[in-house]
Design a protein around this motif. Structure first.
Motif, PDB file in Angstrom:
ATOM      1  N   MET A  39       0.824  -1.200   0.000  1.00 57.92           N
ATOM      2  CA  MET A  39       0.000   0.000   0.000  1.00 57.92           C
ATOM      3  C   MET A  39       0.863   1.256   0.000  1.00 57.92           C
ATOM      4  O   MET A  39       0.670   2.168  -0.830  1.00 57.92           O
ATOM      5  CB  MET A  39      -0.938   0.009   1.212  1.00 57.92           C
ATOM      6  N   TYR A  40       1.834   1.325   0.919  1.00 56.82           N
ATOM      7  CA  TYR A  40       2.662   2.524   0.986  1.00 56.82           C
ATOM      8  C   TYR A  40       3.541   2.676  -0.255  1.00 56.82           C
ATOM      9  O   TYR A  40       3.800   3.797  -0.712  1.00 56.82           O
ATOM     10  CB  TYR A  40       3.506   2.524   2.260  1.00 56.82           C
ATOM     11  N   HIS A  41       3.984   1.558  -0.821  1.00 53.50           N
ATOM     12  CA  HIS A  41       4.774   1.632  -2.045  1.00 53.50           C
ATOM     13  C   HIS A  41       3.947   2.251  -3.169  1.00 53.50           C
ATOM     14  O   HIS A  41       4.416   3.155  -3.874  1.00 53.50           O
ATOM     15  CB  HIS A  41       5.250   0.234  -2.449  1.00 53.50           C
ATOM     16  N   GLN A  42       2.717   1.785  -3.320  1.00 49.86           N
ATOM     17  CA  GLN A  42       1.864   2.321  -4.377  1.00 49.86           C
ATOM     18  C   GLN A  42       1.562   3.797  -4.151  1.00 49.86           C
ATOM     19  O   GLN A  42       1.604   4.607  -5.080  1.00 49.86           O
ATOM     20  CB  GLN A  42       0.556   1.528  -4.444  1.00 49.86           C
ATOM     21  N   CYS A  43       1.263   4.156  -2.912  1.00 46.63           N
ATOM     22  CA  CYS A  43       0.940   5.548  -2.624  1.00 46.63           C
ATOM     23  C   CYS A  43       2.141   6.459  -2.846  1.00 46.63           C
ATOM     24  O   CYS A  43       2.002   7.567  -3.378  1.00 46.63           O
ATOM     25  CB  CYS A  43       0.439   5.681  -1.193  1.00 46.63           C
ATOM     26  N   ALA A  44       3.341   5.990  -2.462  1.00 47.84           N
ATOM     27  CA  ALA A  44       4.540   6.808  -2.630  1.00 47.84           C
ATOM     28  C   ALA A  44       4.887   7.001  -4.102  1.00 47.84           C
ATOM     29  O   ALA A  44       5.468   8.027  -4.475  1.00 47.84           O
ATOM     30  CB  ALA A  44       5.709   6.179  -1.887  1.00 47.84           C
ATOM     31  N   LEU A  45       4.530   6.029  -4.949  1.00 51.39           N
ATOM     32  CA  LEU A  45       4.789   6.166  -6.380  1.00 51.39           C
ATOM     33  C   LEU A  45       4.027   7.335  -6.979  1.00 51.39           C
ATOM     34  O   LEU A  45       4.442   7.908  -7.985  1.00 51.39           O
ATOM     35  CB  LEU A  45       4.384   4.885  -7.118  1.00 51.39           C
ATOM     36  N   ASN A  46       2.896   7.657  -6.391  1.00 48.80           N
ATOM     37  CA  ASN A  46       2.006   8.667  -6.948  1.00 48.80           C
ATOM     38  C   ASN A  46       1.987   9.950  -6.133  1.00 48.80           C
ATOM     39  O   ASN A  46       1.055  10.743  -6.239  1.00 48.80           O
ATOM     40  CB  ASN A  46       0.586   8.094  -7.044  1.00 48.80           C
ATOM     41  N   SER A  47       3.000  10.139  -5.302  1.00 49.00           N
ATOM     42  CA  SER A  47       3.030  11.321  -4.452  1.00 49.00           C
ATOM     43  C   SER A  47       4.464  11.734  -4.184  1.00 49.00           C
ATOM     44  O   SER A  47       5.377  10.898  -4.165  1.00 49.00           O
ATOM     45  CB  SER A  47       2.327  11.030  -3.120  1.00 49.00           C
ATOM     46  N   GLU A  48       4.658  13.028  -3.994  1.00 51.00           N
ATOM     47  CA  GLU A  48       5.962  13.538  -3.599  1.00 51.00           C
ATOM     48  C   GLU A  48       6.034  13.827  -2.104  1.00 51.00           C
ATOM     49  O   GLU A  48       7.023  14.371  -1.615  1.00 51.00           O
ATOM     50  CB  GLU A  48       6.284  14.812  -4.387  1.00 51.00           C
ATOM     51  N   ALA A  49       5.004  13.442  -1.356  1.00 45.31           N
ATOM     52  CA  ALA A  49       4.970  13.719   0.079  1.00 45.31           C
ATOM     53  C   ALA A  49       6.073  12.953   0.801  1.00 45.31           C
ATOM     54  O   ALA A  49       6.176  11.725   0.669  1.00 45.31           O
ATOM     55  CB  ALA A  49       3.606  13.345   0.646  1.00 45.31           C
ATOM     56  N   GLU A  50       6.869  13.682   1.569  1.00 41.95           N
ATOM     57  CA  GLU A  50       7.986  13.048   2.266  1.00 41.95           C
ATOM     58  C   GLU A  50       7.514  12.032   3.290  1.00 41.95           C
ATOM     59  O   GLU A  50       8.166  10.997   3.505  1.00 41.95           O
ATOM     60  CB  GLU A  50       8.861  14.116   2.926  1.00 41.95           C
ATOM     61  N   TRP A  51       6.379  12.316   3.959  1.00 34.88           N
ATOM     62  CA  TRP A  51       5.920  11.386   4.989  1.00 34.88           C
ATOM     63  C   TRP A  51       5.536  10.047   4.372  1.00 34.88           C
ATOM     64  O   TRP A  51       5.747   8.990   5.001  1.00 34.88           O
ATOM     65  CB  TRP A  51       4.769  11.984   5.790  1.00 34.88           C
ATOM     66  N   LEU A  52       5.011  10.059   3.149  1.00 37.30           N
ATOM     67  CA  LEU A  52       4.665   8.791   2.494  1.00 37.30           C
ATOM     68  C   LEU A  52       5.913   7.987   2.180  1.00 37.30           C
ATOM     69  O   LEU A  52       5.929   6.751   2.339  1.00 37.30           O
ATOM     70  CB  LEU A  52       3.866   9.064   1.223  1.00 37.30           C
ATOM     71  N   ARG A  53       6.951   8.660   1.734  1.00 38.29           N
ATOM     72  CA  ARG A  53       8.203   7.945   1.453  1.00 38.29           C
ATOM     73  C   ARG A  53       8.805   7.380   2.744  1.00 38.29           C
ATOM     74  O   ARG A  53       9.350   6.267   2.758  1.00 38.29           O
ATOM     75  CB  ARG A  53       9.189   8.882   0.754  1.00 38.29           C
ATOM     76  N   ALA A  54       8.692   8.135   3.827  1.00 38.71           N
ATOM     77  CA  ALA A  54       9.188   7.634   5.112  1.00 38.71           C
ATOM     78  C   ALA A  54       8.393   6.418   5.569  1.00 38.71           C
ATOM     79  O   ALA A  54       8.960   5.442   6.092  1.00 38.71           O
ATOM     80  CB  ALA A  54       9.124   8.748   6.165  1.00 38.71           C
ATOM     81  N   MET A  55       7.077   6.451   5.362  1.00 33.77           N
ATOM     82  CA  MET A  55       6.254   5.314   5.753  1.00 33.77           C
ATOM     83  C   MET A  55       6.523   4.103   4.862  1.00 33.77           C
ATOM     84  O   MET A  55       6.521   2.957   5.331  1.00 33.77           O
ATOM     85  CB  MET A  55       4.774   5.696   5.706  1.00 33.77           C
ATOM     86  N   GLU A  56       6.773   4.329   3.575  1.00 34.31           N
ATOM     87  CA  GLU A  56       7.132   3.218   2.695  1.00 34.31           C
ATOM     88  C   GLU A  56       8.424   2.554   3.163  1.00 34.31           C
ATOM     89  O   GLU A  56       8.525   1.326   3.228  1.00 34.31           O
ATOM     90  CB  GLU A  56       7.297   3.719   1.259  1.00 34.31           C
TER      91      GLU A  56
END
Length: 340
Positions: free
Chosen positions: A290-307
């Motif tokens: 889930m986090y991998h998919q979301c991070a692919l479509n966002s530049e949000a740093e918190w998403l990359r940290a969660m991935e």
């Protein structure tokens, strides 16, 4: 901004949860409690005598019609300010007023997921047994749904490895796990991770009859001097008892814990201890996808940290880097992929 009505909207009466106020009910909220986010700021006056701390009319936030809607519950509003948490609401204000103070949370009254979230929060509020600040009143008209909560004083939790808050955080999760599932939540089976599993057999491992918060992160744990609360019950669900502790694990890893240490905190929760390890493995895999998919479509740093945190946890559990089917296309669940 659209035309400002010349008179207040008519109040639409709604059924409120146990203990909530109606316009004719005296407030039982504590008087003159200092805001959890510091002293109330100096305010400019809004049209009609209401105050506008940051130029609300210029920022397309609620105008006089909003303040007229809630006035039967708040009385005269002296000042208001925006807290530093709670970014999923259309309006979130800490309000100093004649009948308060209150934390006011509002969504526009139109069909969609955000409206659903505030209706769920309203429905579950009477069943939390002190885990969250009390819902005091509800106001609704054609434009808005507004919840008025008792204003609790505190700060966001510290999830870092040396934090003294972790004992309190895990104790709160234990209390959530001990709550009886209210009738209102029986239809809230949480399936947001299903599309990231390998199939129905894995998805079934996430089923259960435990009330879940599903958004465990530092901003949603409020630490006061003599009490602590779990706030922002916008997406409560029904599912397996290990899910909220598992969400804590990912957050702790993102805050600097190694996976083994993060899991040791989750292990204080009976729901985690009783879980099938294969179910936790499946959930870790689904969370990473889930986090991998979301991070692919966002530049949000918190998403990359969660991935990164989710992948670290999955590698720890599997003993190797993750493998398996690619995450599904689309980002339907990314709005509810929670982060710090």
């Amino acid at each position: 901004m659209g035309r400002v009505p010349s008179r207040p909207h008519q109040l639409t009466r709604t059924s409120a949860p146990p203990g909530a106020l109606t316009p004719s009910t005296p407030s039982s909220a504590p008087k003159r409690v200092r805001s959890a986010w510091g002293p109330m700021s100096r305010s400019r006056r809004l049209a009609g005598g209401y105050r506008d701390p940051w130029g609300l009319m210029d920022r397309h936030l609620p105008g006089p019609e909003f303040w007229h809607l809630i006035e039967p519950f708040t009385g005269k509003v002296r000042s208001a300010r925006s807290p530093t948490r709670g970014f999923s609401s259309d309006v979130l204000l800490a309000v100093d007023c004649a009948e308060g103070p209150f934390l006011i949370k509002a969504m526009k009254n139109r069909t969609g997921g955000r409206r659903t979230s505030i209706l769920r929060e309203r429905a579950i509020s009477g069943h939390l047994q002190g885990l969250s600040p009390a819902l005091r009143w509800v106001a609704e008209n054609e434009a808005w749904i507004v919840l008025g909560f008792a204003l609790a004083e505190g700060r966001r939790a510290d999830f870092s490895p040396e934090s003294a808050d972790l004992e309190t955080v895990t104790a709160l999760l234990v209390r959530i796990g001990e709550l009886s599932l209210p009738d209102v939540a029986h239809d809230w089976a949480d399936k947001r991770w299903d599309r990231y599993t390998t199939g129905e057999e894995e998805a079934e491992m996430f089923r259960g009859n435990t009330l879940l918060h599903t958004d465990i992160n530092p901003s949603n744990i409020l630490i006061g001097e003599n009490a602590a609360w779990v706030v922002d019950w916008a997406w409560p669900g029904r599912g397996a008892a290990f899910i909220d502790p598992a969400l804590l694990v990912v957050q702790l890893i993102a805050a600097g814990h190694v996976p083994a240490a993060a899991e040791s905190w989750a292990a204080r929760c009976p729901g985690w201890e009783a879980a099938d390890p294969k179910a936790i493995d499946a959930f870790a895999s689904a969370t990473q996808r889930m986090y991998h998919q979301c991070a692919l479509n966002s530049e949000a740093e918190w998403l990359r940290a969660m991935e990164t945190a989710a992948q670290s946890w999955l590698t720890y559990r599997l003993g190797r880097p993750p493998s398996g089917p690619p995450p599904p296309a689309g980002t339907d669940n990314c709005s509810t992929a929670h982060g710090a």
